[in-house]
Design a protein around this motif. Structure first.
Motif, mmCIF file in Angstrom:
data_model
loop_
_atom_site.group_PDB
_atom_site.id
_atom_site.type_symbol
_atom_site.label_atom_id
_atom_site.label_comp_id
_atom_site.label_asym_id
_atom_site.label_seq_id
_atom_site.Cartn_x
_atom_site.Cartn_y
_atom_site.Cartn_z
ATOM 1 N N ASN A 151 0.824 -1.202 0.000
ATOM 2 C CA ASN A 151 0.000 0.000 0.000
ATOM 3 C C ASN A 151 0.857 1.249 0.000
ATOM 4 O OD1 ASN A 151 -2.354 -1.479 0.040
ATOM 5 N ND2 ASN A 151 -2.517 -1.472 2.270
ATOM 6 N N VAL A 186 2.245 2.442 -3.322
ATOM 7 C CA VAL A 186 1.288 3.048 -4.234
ATOM 8 C C VAL A 186 1.180 4.539 -3.969
ATOM 9 C CG1 VAL A 186 -1.144 3.100 -4.891
ATOM 10 C CG2 VAL A 186 -0.009 0.915 -4.500
ATOM 11 N N ILE A 187 1.312 4.936 -2.691
ATOM 12 C CA ILE A 187 1.063 6.319 -2.311
ATOM 13 C C ILE A 187 2.320 7.163 -2.335
ATOM 14 C CG2 ILE A 187 0.241 7.775 -0.432
ATOM 15 C CD1 ILE A 187 -1.658 5.554 0.294
ATOM 16 N N THR A 211 -5.001 -0.611 6.530
ATOM 17 C CA THR A 211 -5.813 0.256 5.664
ATOM 18 C C THR A 211 -5.245 1.658 5.551
ATOM 19 O OG1 THR A 211 -7.813 -0.996 6.228
ATOM 20 C CG2 THR A 211 -8.121 1.205 5.292
ATOM 21 N N THR A 221 -8.676 9.624 2.390
ATOM 22 C CA THR A 221 -8.987 8.278 1.915
ATOM 23 C C THR A 221 -7.707 7.454 1.920
ATOM 24 O OG1 THR A 221 -8.544 8.755 -0.429
ATOM 25 C CG2 THR A 221 -10.793 9.187 0.383
ATOM 26 N N GLU A 272 -6.558 5.672 -0.398
ATOM 27 C CA GLU A 272 -5.910 5.693 -1.703
ATOM 28 C C GLU A 272 -5.214 7.021 -1.996
ATOM 29 O OE1 GLU A 272 -8.985 2.798 -1.298
ATOM 30 O OE2 GLU A 272 -9.172 4.991 -1.265
#
Length: 346
Positions: free
Chosen positions: A143, A146-147, A207, A246, A248
């Motif tokens: 995760n 990705v960010i 998350t 969020t 994402e």
């Protein structure tokens, strides 16, 4: 990390299989053609050992003798052949079973082969268990990549930070920041957004951890002013409840900082077109400044807190895994996009 584990497993299995093929295997008894002589046109067999057969003196071998094609072996001879085949099959099975007997590793016995197959199965089981146990860590790092590369710059496959175009002097990490007045900048303590202890559960950690840099920055500033022990989860709960973040995209809008800190008795003041000297001066006077590295300069963007500066150094509280506590002015200017927010109590 996954590539390293798979490589080690492949090497281990290769060594185990090499040992398996090189280990001694049960050999079939030497089987020789049964010598025979002919007597009155009939084959006469004689049991022999592995030594060369020597016919009796009174028996003369006839190369051109007539052979009885209706000959059938006796029952006793056929029974001995069956027993030989069964014995050889049993020997093969026993050898295979011995290759699985891992007790040989603990209490070795002379004459017993090394249990290579058992070792191989144990290695595969340990690898599977290790991958299952490290799954939360892999998910978090996945995760994060990705960010923002800030959290995975040292991980395999991570995107490195862009190289600053401005030449800069080396960073002096031994020179601490000098604050012209006591305040929140001096009291500020960095929090690690990638630490599971900052969250209420593993699910929340998996998350949000990679996207919680804004929540971590507000946590640091609020704790510095009020001397509280808020965790990232406390500020994140309010920020996400206001729909300002969020998993994402992270912080959705700069005003999300205003709305979030307001719930904790703070106000946010956005600096417009501030210079680096100006925000360093504000931080050195005791008021930390929340700044950002925008996506055009850092993949995914990043938010952190500027604590002050001295000489050629800029001092920060970076909640990412890189934990960049000090940078040169030139490097900071390259990554900083001009965003600056001063958060103070109401």
């Amino acid at each position: 990390m996954t590539i390293v584990l798979v490589t080690l497993l492949a090497i281990a299995i290769t060594l185990v299989l090499a040992g398996l093929f090189l280990s001694p295997k049960p050999q079939a008894p030497v089987q020789q053609d049964l010598p025979y002589a002919t007597r009155n046109g009939t084959r006469v067999y004689r049991s022999v050992s592995s030594q060369a057969y020597k016919p009796e003196k009174n028996v003369r071998l006839q190369r051109t003798a007539r052979i009885d094609t209706n000959y059938r072996p006796t029952k006793s001879y056929k029974r001995s052949l069956d027993q030989y085949g069964a014995s050889f099959s049993s020997s093969n099975f026993a050898h295979f079973r011995s290759l699985l007997n891992v007790k040989q590793l603990i209490s070795p016995r002379d004459g017993e082969p090394t249990p290579w197959l058992g070792i191989c199965l144990i290695l595969i089981a340990m690898f599977g268990l290790g991958m299952y146990s490290l799954q939360p860590l892999f998910a978090a790092r996945s995760n994060a990549s990705v960010i923002s590369p800030f959290w995975t710059e040292t991980s395999p496959g991570a995107t490195p930070l862009a190289t600053p175009q401005t030449a800069s002097k080396s960073v002096d990490t031994n020179s601490p920041p000098v604050f012209t007045s006591a305040g929140a900048s001096q009291a500020l303590v960095r929090v690690n957004q990638m630490s599971a202890s900052q969250y209420n559960s593993n699910d929340e950690f998996n998350t949000w951890s990679a996207a919680a840099c804004s929540a971590a920055s507000m946590t640091e500033v609020i704790n510095a002013y009020k001397h509280t022990n808020y965790r990232v989860t406390d500020i994140l709960k309010v920020e996400s409840g206001l729909h300002q973040i969020t998993p994402e995209l992270g912080l959705l809008d700069a005003n999300g900082i205003d709305a979030t800190v307001d719930k904790f008795g703070f106000k946010a003041f956005h600096l417009q077109n501030a210079t680096l000297d100006e925000i360093i001066s504000i931080a050195n006077k005791g008021r930390p400044v929340i700044v950002s590295y925008p996506p055009p300069r850092v993949e995914g963007g990043h938010i952190l807190v500027l604590r002050g500066g001295q000489g050629n150094n800029v001092y920060m509280a970076d909640s990412s895994l890189l934990n960049k506590a000090v940078m040169t002015r030139a490097d900071f200017s390259y990554y900083w996009g001009g965003f600056a927010v001063v958060v103070t109590p109401k």
